[in-house]
Design a protein around this motif. Sequence first.
Motif: not given
Length: 138
Positions: A6-26, A93-99
């Motif tokens: 997973g993607i490391r957020v804090t020492r105890s929290v990591s999230i799976r890459p598929d939990e992040i939805q990516l949208r692309v635009s111009r 970074a935003k998630l880590a700050d909120a945690l």
Amino acid sequence: MAEHDGIRVTRSVSIRPDEIQLRVSRSSGPGGQHANTSETRVEAVFDVEASPSLTDRQKSRVLAKAGPVIRAVAQDERSQARNRELAVERLVAKLADALHVERRRRPTRPTAAARERRLESKRRRAAVKRNRATPPDE
């Protein structure tokens, strides 16, 4: 998926890459033909309530500080891949700050020396002001 993938957020929290939805635009701004045809702006979206990686306590903390959905946008680079990395980095970074949990402040008393220093500086300042006073007319 294993925890270490997973993607490391804090020492105890990591999230799976598929939990992040990516949208692309111009991307906005100048750039000529390249910018007009390529979708390089990336928006990363993380749904806090639907995340299986966060405990209920963590979810409530994030909901209180950052809301139900965390978003991060990147359109700094010409490359979509680099913008994807930046967007995910900013979202993490935003998630880590909120945690982040603020430590409780332990009240302390000023030391005797600090108290004495404070009083001495007040005495010095009073003397400066006293000497500044105009002498009475004789």
